[in-house]
Enzyme design. Structure first.
Site, PDB file in Angstrom:
ATOM      1  N   TYR A 141       0.805  -1.227   0.000  1.00 47.05           N
ATOM      2  CA  TYR A 141       0.000   0.000   0.000  1.00 47.05           C
ATOM      3  C   TYR A 141       0.832   1.267   0.000  1.00 47.05           C
ATOM      4  CZ  TYR A 141      -3.843  -3.133   0.806  1.00 47.05           C
ATOM      5  OH  TYR A 141      -4.751  -4.145   0.669  1.00 47.05           O
ATOM      6  N   LYS A 188       2.734 -14.564   5.634  1.00 46.77           N
ATOM      7  CA  LYS A 188       3.087 -15.485   4.538  1.00 46.77           C
ATOM      8  C   LYS A 188       4.606 -15.644   4.549  1.00 46.77           C
ATOM      9  CE  LYS A 188       1.587 -17.914   1.027  1.00 46.77           C
ATOM     10  NZ  LYS A 188       0.725 -19.097   1.241  1.00 46.77           N
ATOM     11  N   ASP A 221      -2.853 -18.047   4.906  1.00 50.59           N
ATOM     12  CA  ASP A 221      -3.899 -18.788   4.174  1.00 50.59           C
ATOM     13  C   ASP A 221      -4.605 -19.770   5.107  1.00 50.59           C
ATOM     14  OD1 ASP A 221      -1.249 -19.588   3.989  1.00 50.59           O
ATOM     15  OD2 ASP A 221      -1.550 -20.885   2.271  1.00 50.59           O
ATOM     16  N   ASP A 245      -6.197  -6.530   5.122  1.00 53.64           N
ATOM     17  CA  ASP A 245      -7.281  -5.967   4.319  1.00 53.64           C
ATOM     18  C   ASP A 245      -8.270  -7.081   3.968  1.00 53.64           C
ATOM     19  OD1 ASP A 245      -8.741  -4.247   2.802  1.00 53.64           O
ATOM     20  OD2 ASP A 245      -7.244  -3.940   1.241  1.00 53.64           O
TER      21      ASP A 245
END
Ligand code: NAD
Length: 492
Positions: A141, A188, A221, A245
């Site tokens: 971002y 991740k 995930d 987000d």
């Protein structure tokens, strides 16, 4: 208390707090008015300073969507209650929301996700009550994007150590302030070992300072999967911007969707409270909007400014209203029984002073560290330059490109180590049949790693410039004995 009883006005005795109110676009002014009425009736000691941002400001030609008066007001008050702001759809214009978050360095996005009485979802009865703490200013971002060739785009994922530490400490402080027990860090890190891995490493370094909190790491995930399979297992989740987000919207969906999801954006010098939903232009100006999300955001704001009594009163009145299911707005009412924003707000006001069957948590003030001003710098004891990655646009096959690059290294201290395409080594050896695009990362290693090597770099780049379109160059450095770069798939 019944619906016809007079409104209780409770004063807390605390001094008045000035809050910048940005009604915003679409349904924003309606839901803001509703919230201000409820807070006044609850005796919250707030003086509102109204400010403008969003569509009308863009139309006046102010590209940020936020006039200077608004920025000045926030700088002065440090507290904002904000309605939704439309983001212009087109080229070049920034989102006013993002402008506000970045301008005031509102690094912590807090999104509580709690099952609400009377709001039926496939997850009702599971006891979902968690908070997602999302890093709000770094990661993808930062908006740093470059076309590498006419057909290959790149976005920079920037994650910093202080950026991670701030959000992690905020998450631990929030876990303590809300008397919660568990904090999970979702990343991740298995794939992005440096960027997402930074969040995990800082989390593991900081966690021992909070022995009363059960700290764990979860791959993002799996976190998304677990949020759907067994959401009640989570207490607080801290995560990077992009992950946050996505999972915070997913989690909002578990408990009734955007219409009832509140949020706050926390920085060192300012805090902004807003509903998660947008400006809902289809229903704007028709007294149809549900103000619950902004009301719950205002409850978060009241706790932030230390008005715990008013926060408790408004939250309980809302919960009683939802529990009893009378006079709800159309989006959450049983079919055919919905009322307007105003009537729903009247009902919440009528319920002030009542206690629901859903007790609130024991909230305490957030205890956050103050970050020093000035440029943050992590000094390493040693920094060795190992080589360069040069990103080259080319339509040559890897062997032909390699021959030309090897020729460019002649007489320099560099050798061509490998060429990769979208992360997979394609020279000197490759496996399978990689699909090639016109952007190659070409790795050159120095024969004698050293602290600088500027002459060697200049020499190689001059030769490459003569023959190739290169887009950018990354130094390969080793900090304190650890490689500051990753290897391509297939590279040894
Ligand atoms: P939206 O949240 O405005 O609407 C999605 C759906 O939810 C619509 O059906 C809408 O009618 C309904 N809805 C939303 N809030 C509601 C409420 N309080 N009561 C009843 N129904 C409600 O999302 P969108 O349509 O994608 O976005 C519209 C505009 O809002 C866009 O310009 C977008 O950029 C902006 N937006 C702003 C913010 C913000 O300011 N934080 C957030 C999201 C979207």
């Amino acid at each position: 208390m019944d619906a016809t009883a007079p409104v209780i006005s409770q004063t807390t005795g605390s001094p008045r707090t000035t809050v910048t109110a940005i009604p915003g676009d679409g349904i924003g002014p309606e839901v803001m008015r509703a919230v201000q009425r409820v807070l006044a009736a609850a005796g919250a000691r707030i003086t509102w300073e109204e400010a403008e941002a969003g569509a009308a400001v863009f139309k006046r030609g102010i590209a940020s969507g936020c006039p200077q008066d608004t920025l000045d007001s926030i700088a002065q008050t440090g507290i904002v209650l904000k309605g939704p702001l439309e983001t212009p759809v087109g080229y070049g214009e920034k989102s006013a929301n993002v402008t506000l978050r970045k301008f005031f360095e509102l690094y912590g996005n807090i999104r509580p996700v709690r099952e609400l009485p009377g709001i039926r979802t496939p997850f009702s009865g599971r006891g979902i009550d968690l908070v997602i703490v999302r890093e709000n200013v770094e990661d993808l971002y930062t908006g740093i994007e470059h076309m590498q060739s006419a057909g290959a785009a790149q976005c920079l994922k920037l994650i910093t150590e202080p950026g991670c530490e701030r959000i992690i400490r905020l998450a631990f402080a929030l876990t303590q302030a809300e008397s919660r027990r568990k904090l999970a860090c979702a990343t991740k890190a298995n794939i992005m070992k440096m960027t997402e891995g930074m969040m995990k490493r800082v989390f593991e370094r900081v966690a021992p300072e909070y022995p009363g909190i059960e700290a764990s790491h979860i791959i993002i995930d799996n976190c998304a999967h677990q949020l759907v399979i067994a959401p009640e297992q989570f207490d607080v989740i801290v995560t990077t911007n992009m992950n946050g987000d996505i999972i915070s919207d997913l989690a909002a969906g578990l408990v009734g969707g955007l219409g009832v999801a509140p949020s706050s954006n926390i920085g060192d010098n300012a805090a902004m409270f807003e509903a998660v939903h947008g400006s809902a232009p289809q229903i704007a100006g028709r007294d149809l909007a549900n103000p619950t999300a902004l009301m719950l955001s205002a409850v978060m704001m009241l706790r932030h400014i230390g008005d715990f009594a008013a926060a408790e009163m408004v939250e309980q009145a809302l919960l009683v209203t939802l529990e009893e299911g009378r006079n709800l707005t159309g989006d959450i009412a049983p079919k055919g029984t919905g009322v307007g924003t105003t009537a729903y707000t009247d009902q919440v006001i009528a319920n002030l002073g009542r206690t629901s069957g859903h007790p609130s948590r024991q909230y305490q003030p957030l205890n956050l560290p103050v970050w020093p001003k000035g440029v943050w710098h992590h000094d390493s004891d040693s920094r060795i330059m190992m080589g360069l990655d040069v990103f080259i646009e080319s339509d040559h096959a890897p062997e032909r490109l390699a021959a030309s690059l090897q020729a460019a290294t002649e007489g320099t201290d560099f050798t061509l180590k490998m060429i990769e395409n979208r992360g997979v080594q394609v020279w000197p050896a490759h496996t399978g049949e990689p699909f090639l695009v016109d952007l190659f990362r070409c790795r050159f290693l120095l024969g004698t790693p050293s602290e600088g090597a500027p002459d060697e770099i200049a020499h190689l780049m001059k030769r490459l410039t003569a023959e190739h379109h290169w887009m950018h160059v990354e130094k390969l450095q080793r900090f304190d004995g650890l490689d500051g770069f990753t290897r391509a798939q297939g590279e040894n």
